[in-house]
Design an enzyme around this catalytic site. Sequence first.
Site, PDB file in Angstrom:
ATOM      1  N   ASP A  13       0.750  -1.299  -0.069  1.00 32.56           N
ATOM      2  CA  ASP A  13       0.035   0.007   0.079  1.00 32.56           C
ATOM      3  C   ASP A  13       0.936   1.288   0.025  1.00 32.56           C
ATOM      4  O   ASP A  13       0.468   2.380   0.715  1.00 32.56           O
ATOM      5  CB  ASP A  13      -0.952   0.031   1.171  1.00 32.56           C
ATOM      6  CG  ASP A  13      -1.974  -1.049   1.174  1.00 32.56           C
ATOM      7  OD1 ASP A  13      -2.229  -1.631   0.084  1.00 32.56           O
ATOM      8  OD2 ASP A  13      -2.163  -1.670   2.326  1.00 32.56           O
ATOM      9  N   LYS A  16       1.749   2.161  -5.297  1.00 29.30           N
ATOM     10  CA  LYS A  16       2.351   1.599  -6.425  1.00 29.30           C
ATOM     11  C   LYS A  16       1.308   2.112  -7.602  1.00 29.30           C
ATOM     12  O   LYS A  16       1.843   2.499  -8.752  1.00 29.30           O
ATOM     13  CB  LYS A  16       2.562   0.028  -6.323  1.00 29.30           C
ATOM     14  CG  LYS A  16       3.410  -0.290  -5.228  1.00 29.30           C
ATOM     15  CD  LYS A  16       3.304  -1.938  -5.028  1.00 29.30           C
ATOM     16  CE  LYS A  16       2.577  -2.392  -4.345  1.00 29.30           C
ATOM     17  NZ  LYS A  16       2.109  -2.162  -2.961  1.00 29.30           N
ATOM     18  N   GLY A  40      -4.733  -4.314  -3.790  1.00 27.98           N
ATOM     19  CA  GLY A  40      -5.605  -3.127  -4.237  1.00 27.98           C
ATOM     20  C   GLY A  40      -4.905  -1.811  -4.400  1.00 27.98           C
ATOM     21  O   GLY A  40      -4.275  -1.435  -3.526  1.00 27.98           O
ATOM     22  N   HIS A  41      -4.845  -1.692  -5.803  1.00 31.84           N
ATOM     23  CA  HIS A  41      -3.972  -0.482  -6.091  1.00 31.84           C
ATOM     24  C   HIS A  41      -4.947   0.526  -6.422  1.00 31.84           C
ATOM     25  O   HIS A  41      -5.608   0.376  -7.765  1.00 31.84           O
ATOM     26  CB  HIS A  41      -2.954  -1.004  -7.261  1.00 31.84           C
ATOM     27  CG  HIS A  41      -1.848  -1.895  -6.985  1.00 31.84           C
ATOM     28  ND1 HIS A  41      -1.166  -2.402  -7.625  1.00 31.84           N
ATOM     29  CD2 HIS A  41      -1.703  -2.623  -5.940  1.00 31.84           C
ATOM     30  CE1 HIS A  41      -0.277  -3.254  -7.177  1.00 31.84           C
ATOM     31  NE2 HIS A  41      -0.670  -3.268  -5.866  1.00 31.84           N
ATOM     32  N   GLN A 224       1.744  -5.991  -3.262  1.00 32.18           N
ATOM     33  CA  GLN A 224       2.226  -6.357  -1.745  1.00 32.18           C
ATOM     34  C   GLN A 224       3.725  -5.467  -1.803  1.00 32.18           C
ATOM     35  O   GLN A 224       3.861  -4.397  -2.287  1.00 32.18           O
ATOM     36  CB  GLN A 224       2.570  -7.643  -1.435  1.00 32.18           C
ATOM     37  CG  GLN A 224       1.129  -8.349  -1.464  1.00 32.18           C
ATOM     38  CD  GLN A 224       0.717  -8.660  -2.648  1.00 32.18           C
ATOM     39  OE1 GLN A 224       1.363  -9.478  -3.323  1.00 32.18           O
ATOM     40  NE2 GLN A 224      -0.714  -8.669  -2.944  1.00 32.18           N
TER      41      GLN A 224
HETATM   42  P1  GDP Z   1      -0.806   0.280  -3.577  1.00 29.83           P
HETATM   43  O1  GDP Z   1      -1.371  -0.883  -3.017  1.00 29.83           O
HETATM   44  O2  GDP Z   1       0.623   0.364  -3.152  1.00 29.83           O
HETATM   45  O3  GDP Z   1      -1.267   0.789  -4.985  1.00 29.83           O
HETATM   46  O4  GDP Z   1      -1.397   1.597  -2.615  1.00 29.83           O
HETATM   47  P2  GDP Z   1      -3.009   1.724  -2.155  1.00 29.83           P
HETATM   48  O5  GDP Z   1      -3.813   2.096  -3.370  1.00 29.83           O
HETATM   49  O6  GDP Z   1      -3.461   0.355  -1.488  1.00 29.83           O
HETATM   50  O7  GDP Z   1      -2.704   2.771  -1.118  1.00 29.83           O
HETATM   51  C1  GDP Z   1      -2.199   3.921  -1.273  1.00 29.83           C
HETATM   52  C2  GDP Z   1      -3.221   4.942  -0.789  1.00 29.83           C
HETATM   53  O8  GDP Z   1      -3.109   6.266  -0.942  1.00 29.83           O
HETATM   54  C3  GDP Z   1      -4.466   5.229  -1.951  1.00 29.83           C
HETATM   55  O9  GDP Z   1      -5.676   5.392  -1.216  1.00 29.83           O
HETATM   56  C4  GDP Z   1      -4.060   6.385  -2.782  1.00 29.83           C
HETATM   57  O10 GDP Z   1      -5.128   7.112  -3.297  1.00 29.83           O
HETATM   58  C5  GDP Z   1      -3.395   7.229  -1.878  1.00 29.83           C
HETATM   59  N1  GDP Z   1      -2.264   8.234  -2.133  1.00 29.83           N
HETATM   60  C6  GDP Z   1      -1.441   7.767  -3.095  1.00 29.83           C
HETATM   61  N2  GDP Z   1      -0.323   8.745  -2.985  1.00 29.83           N
HETATM   62  C7  GDP Z   1      -0.593   9.693  -2.239  1.00 29.83           C
HETATM   63  C8  GDP Z   1      -0.148  10.794  -1.856  1.00 29.83           C
HETATM   64  O11 GDP Z   1       1.037  11.259  -2.136  1.00 29.83           O
HETATM   65  N3  GDP Z   1      -0.733  11.440  -0.708  1.00 29.83           N
HETATM   66  C9  GDP Z   1      -1.824  11.043  -0.192  1.00 29.83           C
HETATM   67  N4  GDP Z   1      -2.498  11.788   0.583  1.00 29.83           N
HETATM   68  N5  GDP Z   1      -2.549   9.954  -0.672  1.00 29.83           N
HETATM   69  C10 GDP Z   1      -1.963   9.293  -1.609  1.00 29.83           C
HETATM   70  P1  IMO Z   2      -1.055  -3.936  -2.220  1.00 34.30           P
HETATM   71  O1  IMO Z   2      -0.192  -4.603  -3.615  1.00 34.30           O
HETATM   72  C1  IMO Z   2      -0.913  -4.667   2.099  1.00 34.30           C
HETATM   73  C2  IMO Z   2      -0.744  -8.807   3.765  1.00 34.30           C
HETATM   74  C3  IMO Z   2      -2.230  -9.108   4.357  1.00 34.30           C
HETATM   75  C4  IMO Z   2      -1.714  -9.981   5.382  1.00 34.30           C
HETATM   76  C5  IMO Z   2      -0.407 -10.796   4.516  1.00 34.30           C
HETATM   77  C6  IMO Z   2      -0.984 -12.183   3.620  1.00 34.30           C
HETATM   78  O2  IMO Z   2      -2.166  -3.653  -2.203  1.00 34.30           O
HETATM   79  O3  IMO Z   2       0.068  -3.310  -1.545  1.00 34.30           O
HETATM   80  P2  IMO Z   2      -2.482 -12.847   1.855  1.00 34.30           P
HETATM   81  O4  IMO Z   2      -3.914 -12.551   1.383  1.00 34.30           O
HETATM   82  O5  IMO Z   2      -1.545 -12.182   0.769  1.00 34.30           O
HETATM   83  O6  IMO Z   2      -2.211 -14.386   2.093  1.00 34.30           O
HETATM   84  O7  IMO Z   2      -1.985 -12.226   3.090  1.00 34.30           O
HETATM   85  O8  IMO Z   2      -0.228 -10.017   3.523  1.00 34.30           O
HETATM   86  N1  IMO Z   2      -1.225  -8.117   2.217  1.00 34.30           N
HETATM   87  C7  IMO Z   2      -1.207  -6.927   1.954  1.00 34.30           C
HETATM   88  N2  IMO Z   2      -1.093  -5.773   2.658  1.00 34.30           N
HETATM   89  N3  IMO Z   2      -0.956  -4.594   0.894  1.00 34.30           N
HETATM   90  C8  IMO Z   2      -1.394  -5.530   0.057  1.00 34.30           C
HETATM   91  O9  IMO Z   2      -1.257  -5.426  -1.503  1.00 34.30           O
HETATM   92  C9  IMO Z   2      -1.472  -6.905   0.595  1.00 34.30           C
HETATM   93  N4  IMO Z   2      -1.505  -8.014   0.087  1.00 34.30           N
HETATM   94  C10 IMO Z   2      -1.381  -8.720   1.198  1.00 34.30           C
HETATM   95  O10 IMO Z   2      -2.873  -8.036   4.899  1.00 34.30           O
HETATM   96  O11 IMO Z   2      -1.135  -9.654   6.289  1.00 34.30           O
HETATM   97 MG    MG Z   3      -2.941  -1.752  -2.053  1.00 34.02          MG
END
Ligand code: GDP
Ligand code: IMO
Ligand code: MG
Length: 424
Positions: A13, A16, A40-41, A224
Amino acid sequence: MKIDVLLGLQWGDEGKGKVVDVLTPAYDIVARFQGGPNAGHTLEFDGKKYVLRSIPSGIFQQGALNLIGGGVVLDPVLFEEEAKALEASGVDITKKLKISKKAHLILPTHRLLDAANEKAKGAGKIGTTGKGIGPTYTDKVSRNGLRLGDLFHDFDTKYAAARNRHLSMLRALGQEPDPEELAKLEERWMQALDYLRQFDIIDNEHFINHQLAEGKKVLCEGAQGTMLDIDFGSYPFVTSSNTITAGACTGLGVAPNKIGDVYGIFKAYCTRVGSGPFPTELFDETGKKIRDIGHEYGAVTGRERRCGWVDLVALKYAIMLNGVTKLIMMKSDVLDTMDEVKACVAYEINGERVDEFPFSVEEETLKPIYVTLPGWKENLSKSTTYDELPERFKEYVAFLEKELGVPIVILSVGPDRKQTIVRE
Ligand code: GDP
Ligand code: IMO
Ligand code: MG
């Protein structure tokens, strides 16, 4: 031509999805190489927000082809939902997406096994996303898996064998499903497989190497984060795939000497979902403040993310494992109102200073050693160039670069595509 890799350096998270979308116009192909719908991107542009799980984050930009690589595990039902949502928002997905024959399928019984395994672990549960990731990769490694390419090779027999194996495992765990409910899940799953058939299902290793030979530019998108890597993460509280650069080689079939730039992405602080050690976790008001301002709740599961200060010990470890050449720092804007900002530069374990990430992190005996810097107390989110950023923030960036030994080339100051400052 070499391929560039973008991957998370923390516990996932990091942002990416947002940055892959921003970088895509410079690439011909964007490829996911591991993980599955546990990811979840999130992407934001034109006032709308999208969450991608299995489909690469290059899908919204014109021109680029997207590839789901062989290292990915695919749930046909979740894939169909995701793809149809994209179709509804005007993306011509069948033209822009190819999927590897070698991607392993997540069966309905894999999800049931994921839940049953977690239940059996009791208090020691991993806190998985419940998407069947662990059991699917387990089947792959134990040579019992089902691949997308099997759709064209005696699929029904292979499916029945896998499902019956799973049912006996579920029975042993005391979690045998209700036959009617299972039949419903299976019917829906088979329908979704039919939907999948209209996509270009390919030998991705040949495809990608031909494309590279033709001079095409490829960006690999990690899922991840490094600290969730099956080999180097905080085992056993990890996911079941190699999230590091090496995973791009095995997940796509590209040789190590074809890897170009490695973009390592991290947040100006740190988060983690699920169980497992987190040395810099904050249990106080500051942690709560970061969660509230940063909206730190899971993009897919809605779970509260645990929050803490940035951990440079873990980041250096991640940079080493991945061969990071360029750093990307996300979400600094979340720290705008902080009087001071901390960074963990070492751990104290049983009274001794430790500079390298250890085999096991026992939180009871570990104390983070922090460096405290003054907060910048200004709104970063409106800045569009590096020059206009506050001096005190630039000092923080310079401190991190010195500690980490790699340049920070992109700074994200908000969730929108436009809130991105490129320094190169
Ligand atoms: P990913 O899994 O690495 O793609 O990241 P996620 O989407 O799960 O989580 C990143 C969260 O931060 C999302 O809700 C984005 O919309 C938000 N986000 C990304 N970059 C920024 C930033 O620079 N500032 C803020 N405030 N939010 C951001
Ligand atoms: P993105 O790509 C954050 C965590 C789960 C759990 C562990 C194992 O959005 O960054 P799994 O379902 O993979 O067997 O769970 O890994 N986990 C993540 N945490 N971002 C993710 O993906 C994750 N995908 C799995 O919360 O701790
Ligand atoms: Mg994510």
